[in-house]
Write a protein that holds these residues in place. Structure first.
Motif: not given
Length: 192
Positions: A15-36
């Motif tokens: 969701d952040h065009p121009g953001m460096a690949d290294h800096d991309r955060p988890l999205n909402e589903r990513g947070h849920k998956a990591a916790l699950g």
């Protein structure tokens, strides 16, 4: 015997065009998956609650320095109630080749019996395919976790084609098998 758990980072945000690949955060589903996935691992394999431990808890969690890998590792570290100092950053794991991952594994502290490694595809998938003796890993979508046993007394002796698969966990499988516990941790169309 050494135990190694390899985890591809959870779903990240674009969701952040121009953001460096290294800096991309988890999205909402990513947070849920990591916790699950962390909860499933802790409960099923590592003795959370009243369940007996099948494997030793990780001595260390080693993560790529990418924000998405680190966030995945932090969620799991918290689920396992591990102290902050048991989560280490390793810059060589960022977009690592299979050989670079093996080099990291061979350099792990010999006093550790179980290590978690958080990284990226395609290297993580290729690493799992090459280090496992007989098992085939058909794919490694985001937050997929592979638990393996290495038949060596020392990390430095880890080699290709020797590990035995203990577990292969995908968020999609958890959500399908236990929808009440793991809803929303994979894509609705099943194409994770």
């Amino acid at each position: 015997m050494k135990y190694l758990t390899v985890i591809r980072y959870a779903k990240s945000s674009w969701d952040h065009p121009g953001m460096a690949d290294h800096d991309r955060p988890l999205n909402e589903r990513g947070h849920k998956a990591a916790l699950g996935v962390g909860k499933f691992l802790h409960t099923t394999y590592f003795g959370a609650g009243e369940n007996p431990a099948l494997l030793p808890k990780p001595d260390r969690m080693i993560s790529s320095t990418a924000a998405r890998a680190l966030a995945t590792a932090q969620h799991m570290r918290e689920e396992f109630n591990l102290p902050t100092e048991q989560l280490l950053l390793e810059s060589r794991l960022y977009l690592a080749s299979p050989q670079q991952i093996l080099d990291v594994v061979q350099g792990l502290d010999e006093s550790w019996n179980h290590a978690f490694i958080f990284g990226h595809n395609p290297g993580m998938h290729e690493f799992a395919e090459r280090i496992l003796a007989r098992a085939h890993v058909p794919k490694m979508p985001t937050c997929t976790t592979i638990i393996m046993a290495l038949p060596v007394a020392y990390w430095a002796l880890a080699e290709w084609g020797e590990a035995q698969m203990i577990g292969y966990i995908m968020p999609k499988t958890l959500e399908r098998r236990f929808p009440d516990l793991y809803a929303g941790i994979s894509r609705a169309d099943g194409e994770d």
